[in-house]
Design a protein around this motif. Sequence first.
Motif: not given
Length: 325
Positions: A75-93
């Motif tokens: 399958k093609a991956p699903r990319h999601e953005l994560l945020s611990a707080h309003a000023e930060a971003r992480d991501d996961v596939l």
Amino acid sequence: MTDHRMDVPTYAQLRGHVPPGSSWGVFEHDPERGMANFAGPAQVLDALACVRRGAVFSLDHALDAFDPPMARARKAPRHELLSAHAEARDDVLREFYLQATSQVDGLRHRRASGYGFYNGVPDDDIRAGRPALGVQRWAEKPIVGRGLLIDVAGLLAAEGAPLDHRHGPALDVDVLDRALRAQGERVRPGDLVLVHTGWARWFLDAGPALRAEVREARRATGFRQTHDLPEWLWGHQVALFATDTFAVEVLPVAADTFLAGAPEDAGMMHQELIAKLGVPLGELWNLTGLVADSRGHGRWDALVTVKPLHLVGGVGSPPNATALR
């Protein structure tokens, strides 16, 4: 340039090995890198001469370019953005299949039927997290050298027989030699050979109905399943063989040469190339920009670097391949 040829058995001699046609035991140093060993320090230094203009080309398609992928189990991956707080971003596939787009197959991708994994590595060692034959072998020591682009699509179009990718034509090895003659090139020991057929670009540009048709039929342009291709690769001491096709070899299988030895996948050639010879095998590479530059400038070589993900025990990976001119 110096012809840095390694002293190894001929392919005819390899046919007498156990298993037949294997390079098991040939490489004394870094044996788990397989034929990547043909690209050593001398080849890297020679490849520096290819860089003259500072032009850089990515040879990877996007991770989600093939959606859905040709292989129905992926399958093609699903990319999601994560945020611990309003000023930060992480991501996961999510659902990240490492061989769903541009890829390099590692040497644990295929077992030699009746014999085992490359170099006889025990089955029990081929597990997640264990290093044996993992794709990290080419991340720890990347595959770097002179990349040689062979424009099969350009040759056949010039000969008046352009490839009809909808019907998945089978290619014979002589097309490589004809294209090289037309380009005024030759393969040097340790080259990373890149074959342009135009298949990946055709598939991505095709409409949904046509993509679904060839995907359902598991039909794709590629090389015919005979001893000619492994013999050509070994004889030229190719360090990596990559194409812009789905599987390098034609699908459905077009010859019964390997049917008795590889009944699990209808006689595909993967066991000959990966499990026996130890070829780093690239599939679905993005060669569109590089071939356009080659046609425009009349130069077919480049310094190419391939550094897969450093996943210990990985079966395959996006190649993270780059060409420099």
